[in-house]
Design a protein around this motif. Structure first.
Motif, mmCIF file in Angstrom:
data_model
loop_
_atom_site.group_PDB
_atom_site.id
_atom_site.type_symbol
_atom_site.label_atom_id
_atom_site.label_comp_id
_atom_site.label_asym_id
_atom_site.label_seq_id
_atom_site.Cartn_x
_atom_site.Cartn_y
_atom_site.Cartn_z
ATOM 1 N N ASP A 103 0.724 -1.151 0.222
ATOM 2 C CA ASP A 103 -0.136 0.103 0.156
ATOM 3 C C ASP A 103 0.799 1.151 -0.114
ATOM 4 O OD1 ASP A 103 -2.568 -1.472 0.038
ATOM 5 O OD2 ASP A 103 -2.435 -1.766 2.081
ATOM 6 N N ALA A 104 0.130 2.251 -0.376
ATOM 7 C CA ALA A 104 1.014 3.607 -0.515
ATOM 8 C C ALA A 104 1.444 3.960 0.737
ATOM 9 C CB ALA A 104 0.088 4.663 -1.016
ATOM 10 N N ARG A 105 2.500 4.611 0.942
ATOM 11 C CA ARG A 105 3.274 5.070 2.111
ATOM 12 C C ARG A 105 3.648 4.255 3.310
ATOM 13 N NH1 ARG A 105 -0.720 8.241 0.541
ATOM 14 N NH2 ARG A 105 -2.182 7.352 2.474
ATOM 15 N N VAL A 106 3.063 3.059 3.201
ATOM 16 C CA VAL A 106 3.033 2.125 4.216
ATOM 17 C C VAL A 106 3.733 0.644 4.005
ATOM 18 C CG1 VAL A 106 1.707 3.177 5.803
ATOM 19 C CG2 VAL A 106 0.774 1.268 4.478
ATOM 20 N N GLU A 142 10.033 3.916 -7.178
ATOM 21 C CA GLU A 142 9.436 4.823 -6.188
ATOM 22 C C GLU A 142 8.350 3.888 -5.247
ATOM 23 O OE1 GLU A 142 11.496 7.193 -8.969
ATOM 24 O OE2 GLU A 142 9.494 5.916 -9.447
ATOM 25 N N ASN A 143 7.715 3.224 -5.904
ATOM 26 C CA ASN A 143 6.620 2.753 -5.025
ATOM 27 C C ASN A 143 7.167 0.911 -4.484
ATOM 28 O OD1 ASN A 143 5.977 1.067 -7.361
ATOM 29 N ND2 ASN A 143 3.701 1.753 -7.526
ATOM 30 N N GLN A 206 10.742 -0.869 0.528
ATOM 31 C CA GLN A 206 9.311 -0.209 1.046
ATOM 32 C C GLN A 206 8.727 0.781 0.034
ATOM 33 O OE1 GLN A 206 10.377 1.320 4.681
ATOM 34 N NE2 GLN A 206 10.320 -0.779 5.810
ATOM 35 N N ASN A 207 7.551 1.126 0.237
ATOM 36 C CA ASN A 207 6.695 2.010 -0.613
ATOM 37 C C ASN A 207 6.300 3.126 0.227
ATOM 38 O OD1 ASN A 207 5.034 3.198 -2.241
ATOM 39 N ND2 ASN A 207 3.621 1.952 -2.478
ATOM 40 N N HIS A 208 7.188 4.256 0.059
ATOM 41 C CA HIS A 208 7.048 5.411 0.609
ATOM 42 C C HIS A 208 6.516 6.431 -0.574
ATOM 43 C CE1 HIS A 208 9.464 4.159 4.076
ATOM 44 N NE2 HIS A 208 10.564 3.777 3.249
ATOM 45 N N SER A 209 5.850 6.087 -1.484
ATOM 46 C CA SER A 209 5.312 6.869 -2.352
ATOM 47 C C SER A 209 3.738 6.914 -2.192
ATOM 48 C CB SER A 209 5.437 6.278 -3.715
ATOM 49 O OG SER A 209 4.621 5.399 -3.984
ATOM 50 N N GLU A 210 3.264 7.891 -2.876
ATOM 51 C CA GLU A 210 1.732 8.176 -2.523
ATOM 52 C C GLU A 210 0.780 6.889 -3.594
ATOM 53 O OE1 GLU A 210 0.334 10.373 -0.863
ATOM 54 O OE2 GLU A 210 2.449 10.534 -0.087
ATOM 55 N N ASN A 211 1.647 6.029 -4.228
ATOM 56 C CA ASN A 211 0.837 5.197 -5.009
ATOM 57 C C ASN A 211 1.240 3.767 -4.613
ATOM 58 O OD1 ASN A 211 0.331 7.103 -6.910
ATOM 59 N ND2 ASN A 211 2.739 7.342 -7.430
#
Length: 293
Positions: A103-106, A142-143, A206-211
């Motif tokens: 998931d985005a950011r987490v 990025e994701n 890890q996914n630190h992006s908004e997507n």
């Protein structure tokens, strides 16, 4: 529909340990999978997390048998099964599938590992298995797109050890492999499919992006590689193949059908794996025979 793999593509897979098939599923087909997964309460109810050892958590759902719904339509469609058969040089059967919900950011990371590093303990004698990674969302650096080490399947099975709640490949060994083999970030569009060998080293950040970066992975074992003992994943079970058209037909029915009970029965046929039984990535023990190999 795309035809079977060419001899050149099979040779590329044999030498690299992976093969990227762009747009194997079209935009409408992958949208059916994306919408189904993200609106699926049963999928979410069966999701569980694994600590990545970096402060994040990977969320996933795992099931052993493909079932009769949209996920089964993908795992059983000729497009995937035929290619798995070509790469395995044998009749494939469904070893399991999973939805990775980054998931985005987490969304958490996956440590460097080989799938056979997990599955060896399940009584699978050879690494003649293939995973098919279907991009549900765009996968970018990025994701947290998949990273692979080109040709690393030729290194054989690497010792694995626990990192957080995940079993990862021996870091010292991986560091040396990276000095000699190429690191590849596999960026993918929805509908692209990456086929990769069970000894190919791979990881993701890890996914630190908004997507979000969701993906569905269908794993196939060769009939001749039937495990010699029972485990939490199935032994040889004949796979009922479906024509490629079934993806649209079954996917369309998923949203036309208002009968909740029918959708429930499709989910029940999938043989969801309880998180407490998902021992592939978490059951390595220092006292096991494998730890000394």
């Amino acid at each position: 529909m795309p035809g079977p793999l060419t001899e050149a593509q099979i040779a590329d897979y044999d030498s690299q340990g992976f093969l990227l098939a762009s747009s194997l599923f079209d935009a409408d087909e992958i949208e059916l999978l994306r919408r189904s997964a993200k609106e699926d309460k049963r999928l979410d109810d069966h999701a569980f997390g694994r600590d990545d050892g970096e402060g994040g958590t990977v969320r996933l759902s795992v099931w052993n048998h493909p079932g009769n719904g949209i996920y089964g339509a993908f795992a059983r469609c000729n497009r995937l099964v035929q290619r798995a058969e070509q790469l395995l040089r044998d009749e494939p059967y469904h070893y399991h599938s999973k939805m990775i919900m980054k998931d985005a950011r987490v969304g958490g990371a996956w440590a460097w590992h080989q799938d056979y590093g997990y599955w060896y303990g399940n009584g699978v004698l050879t690494p003649n298995l293939v995973s098919c990674f279907i991009a549900v969302d765009p996968a970018t650096r990025e994701n947290g797109c998949l990273q692979v080490i080109r040709g690393s399947h030729a290194c054989g099975r690497v010792h694995h050890q626990l990192t957080g709640q995940q079993a990862g490949a021996d870091p010292e060994r991986v560091a040396e492999i990276l000095k000699r083999f190429e690191l590849v970030h596999v960026e993918m569009n929805p509908g692209d499919v990456l086929f990769f060998h069970s000894n190919l080293l791979h990881r993701s950040d890890q996914n630190h992006s908004e997507n979000p970066r969701w993906s569905m992975i269908c794993c196939y074992n060769a009939k001749s590689n039937d495990p010699y003992k029972e485990s939490h994943h199935p032994r040889y079970t004949p796979l009922d193949r479906l024509p490629d058209s079934a993806v649209r037909e079954i996917g369309g029915q998923r949203f036309e059908d208002t009968d909740v009970h029918q959708n429930d029965s499709q989910g029940q046929s999938m043989a969801w794996l309880d998180p407490n039984r998902d021992a592939s990535a978490t059951s390595l023990k220092p006292t096991s025979k494998d730890a000394n190999n």
